[in-house]
Motif scaffolding. Structure first.
Motif, mmCIF file in Angstrom:
data_model
loop_
_atom_site.group_PDB
_atom_site.id
_atom_site.type_symbol
_atom_site.label_atom_id
_atom_site.label_comp_id
_atom_site.label_asym_id
_atom_site.label_seq_id
_atom_site.Cartn_x
_atom_site.Cartn_y
_atom_site.Cartn_z
ATOM 1 N N TYR A 110 28.574 42.116 73.580
ATOM 2 C CA TYR A 110 27.638 41.139 74.098
ATOM 3 C C TYR A 110 28.454 40.013 74.840
ATOM 4 O O TYR A 110 28.238 39.483 75.846
ATOM 5 C CB TYR A 110 27.172 40.350 72.732
ATOM 6 N N VAL A 114 23.110 25.846 73.274
ATOM 7 C CA VAL A 114 22.665 26.888 74.200
ATOM 8 C C VAL A 114 21.365 26.496 74.795
ATOM 9 O O VAL A 114 20.912 26.606 75.946
ATOM 10 C CB VAL A 114 22.780 28.292 73.447
ATOM 11 N N ILE A 115 20.476 25.853 73.831
ATOM 12 C CA ILE A 115 19.074 25.326 74.093
ATOM 13 C C ILE A 115 19.223 23.739 74.530
ATOM 14 O O ILE A 115 18.048 23.563 75.063
ATOM 15 C CB ILE A 115 18.111 25.836 72.966
ATOM 16 N N SER A 139 24.849 26.604 79.375
ATOM 17 C CA SER A 139 24.265 27.222 78.200
ATOM 18 C C SER A 139 24.871 28.766 78.007
ATOM 19 O O SER A 139 24.928 29.042 76.668
ATOM 20 C CB SER A 139 22.759 27.383 78.414
ATOM 21 N N VAL A 140 25.193 29.509 78.920
ATOM 22 C CA VAL A 140 25.809 30.930 78.640
ATOM 23 C C VAL A 140 27.250 30.545 78.194
ATOM 24 O O VAL A 140 27.548 31.499 77.297
ATOM 25 C CB VAL A 140 25.741 31.528 80.359
ATOM 26 N N SER A 147 27.422 25.337 68.741
ATOM 27 C CA SER A 147 27.230 25.995 70.029
ATOM 28 C C SER A 147 25.862 26.646 70.318
ATOM 29 O O SER A 147 25.343 26.744 71.536
ATOM 30 C CB SER A 147 28.227 27.115 70.199
ATOM 31 N N ALA A 148 25.070 27.042 69.226
ATOM 32 C CA ALA A 148 23.732 27.547 69.400
ATOM 33 C C ALA A 148 23.068 26.686 69.664
ATOM 34 O O ALA A 148 21.947 26.846 70.367
ATOM 35 C CB ALA A 148 23.411 28.427 68.029
ATOM 36 N N ALA A 184 26.771 38.494 78.068
ATOM 37 C CA ALA A 184 26.922 37.189 78.268
ATOM 38 C C ALA A 184 27.431 37.199 79.559
ATOM 39 O O ALA A 184 27.116 36.037 80.518
ATOM 40 C CB ALA A 184 27.878 36.486 77.256
ATOM 41 N N LEU A 188 26.800 30.077 74.553
ATOM 42 C CA LEU A 188 26.491 31.354 73.928
ATOM 43 C C LEU A 188 27.493 32.216 73.779
ATOM 44 O O LEU A 188 27.610 32.928 72.792
ATOM 45 C CB LEU A 188 25.325 31.922 74.761
ATOM 46 N N ILE A 189 28.445 32.314 74.738
ATOM 47 C CA ILE A 189 29.802 33.028 74.464
ATOM 48 C C ILE A 189 30.710 32.598 73.297
ATOM 49 O O ILE A 189 31.119 33.325 72.448
ATOM 50 C CB ILE A 189 30.841 33.160 75.703
ATOM 51 N N ALA A 239 29.371 30.830 70.704
ATOM 52 C CA ALA A 239 28.570 31.287 69.669
ATOM 53 C C ALA A 239 29.042 32.786 69.144
ATOM 54 O O ALA A 239 29.067 32.928 67.932
ATOM 55 C CB ALA A 239 27.169 31.078 69.847
ATOM 56 N N PHE A 240 29.198 33.648 70.255
ATOM 57 C CA PHE A 240 29.365 35.113 69.693
ATOM 58 C C PHE A 240 30.593 35.248 69.295
ATOM 59 O O PHE A 240 30.951 35.906 68.258
ATOM 60 C CB PHE A 240 29.274 35.784 71.204
#
Length: 199
Positions: A61, A21-22, A30-31, A17-18, A66, A34-35, A37-38
Motif C-alpha cells: 500500500y 485525508v478527507i 491528502s495522499v 491522519s485519516a 499510495a 494517507l501514507i 495512516a498506513f
C-alpha cells in the motif's frame, strides 16, 4: 504499560491522519496523510504480533498504491473548485453512512468484549504467524487462494488487452509494416526543368 501507550499514540495519529485525508485542501497533502495512516496501521499490526501483515501493508500500500496515487495526483491538473461543487449536498448522505458504520463497529466491539475475548492467546516460543498464515493459505484455503490468483491474472490480461486495442482516433505504429517498406514507396524523385539563365 509501554505497549498500551504506544497503541494509543499510534491509534491517535492514525485517526488524525485519516481525518486529514478527507479534510486537506491539497490532494497531494491528502495522499501524504494517507501514507502516514498506513504507516501507523502497520505499527499497530506489529504491536498485535502480526508482522507479516505490517510488512505487506507497507510494501504494497505505501510502496505501490499510495506512491502511485501521489504521482497521478501530481501529474494531473485537478480543478479543486470544481471538485468541491455540491459538497454540502452530499453531506447528509455521507453523515448517515458514517453514523451507520460507527454503530456497526460499536456493535462488533460490544459483542467482542461481552464474550470476554479480551486476553490474547498464549503462543509457544517458536511460533511464527507468517508460517501459520502460509500453512492456512496453502492447505485449508488453497482453492480460494488459487481462484483469487486466476481472477487477478484475468484482470491483468484484460487491462493489457484494453490498453493495446486499436482505436480510430489514435495514431498507432506497426513495426512489421515499417520494416517491409521500400525506398521507392516512400521517396519520389521529381525532375524539374532548369530555368534559362538571364543575361
Amino acid at each position: 504499560m509501554l505497549q498500551a501507550i504506544a497503541f494509543y499514540l499510534f491509534s491517535a495519529v492514525m485517526i488524525a491522519s485519516a481525518l486529514m485525508v478527507i479534510g486537506a485542501r491539497n490532494p497531494v497533502h491528502s495522499v501524504l496523510f494517507l501514507i502516514l495512516a498506513f504507516f501507523n496501521a502497520a505499527a499497530l499490526f506489529v504491536l498485535l504480533g502480526a508482522e507479516f501483515l505490517a510488512m505487506i501493508l507497507v510494501v504494497v500500500y505505501v510502496g505501490a498504491v499510495a506512491v502511485l496515487f501521489l504521482f497521478v495526483v501530481m501529474m494531473l491538473d485537478i480543478n479543486l473548485v470544481k471538485l468541491r461543487e455540491g459538497f454540502w449536498g452530499y453531506l447528509p448522505l455521507a453523515a448517515g453512512v458514517g453514523i451507520l458504520l460507527a454503530l456497526e463497529m460499536g456493535a462488533v466491539l460490544w459483542t467482542f468484549y461481552s464474550r470476554g475475548a479480551v486476553e490474547a492467546p498464549e503462543y509457544p516460543a517458536g511460533y511464527s504467524n507468517t508460517r501459520e498464515l502460509g500453512r492456512l493459505l496453502y492447505t485449508d484455503y488453497v482453492y480460494p487462494f488459487e481462484i483469487a490468483a486466476v481472477i487477478l491474472l484475468v484482470a491483468i490480461v484484460a487491462a493489457i488487452a484494453l490498453t493495446l486495442r486499436r482505436r480510430s482516433l489514435n495514431k498507432n505504429i506497426d513495426p512489421a509494416e515499417q520494416v517491409k517498406v521500400h525506398s521507392r514507396d516512400r521517396v519520389r524523385v521529381v525532375k524539374m526543368k532548369a530555368e534559362p539563365k538571364q543575361t
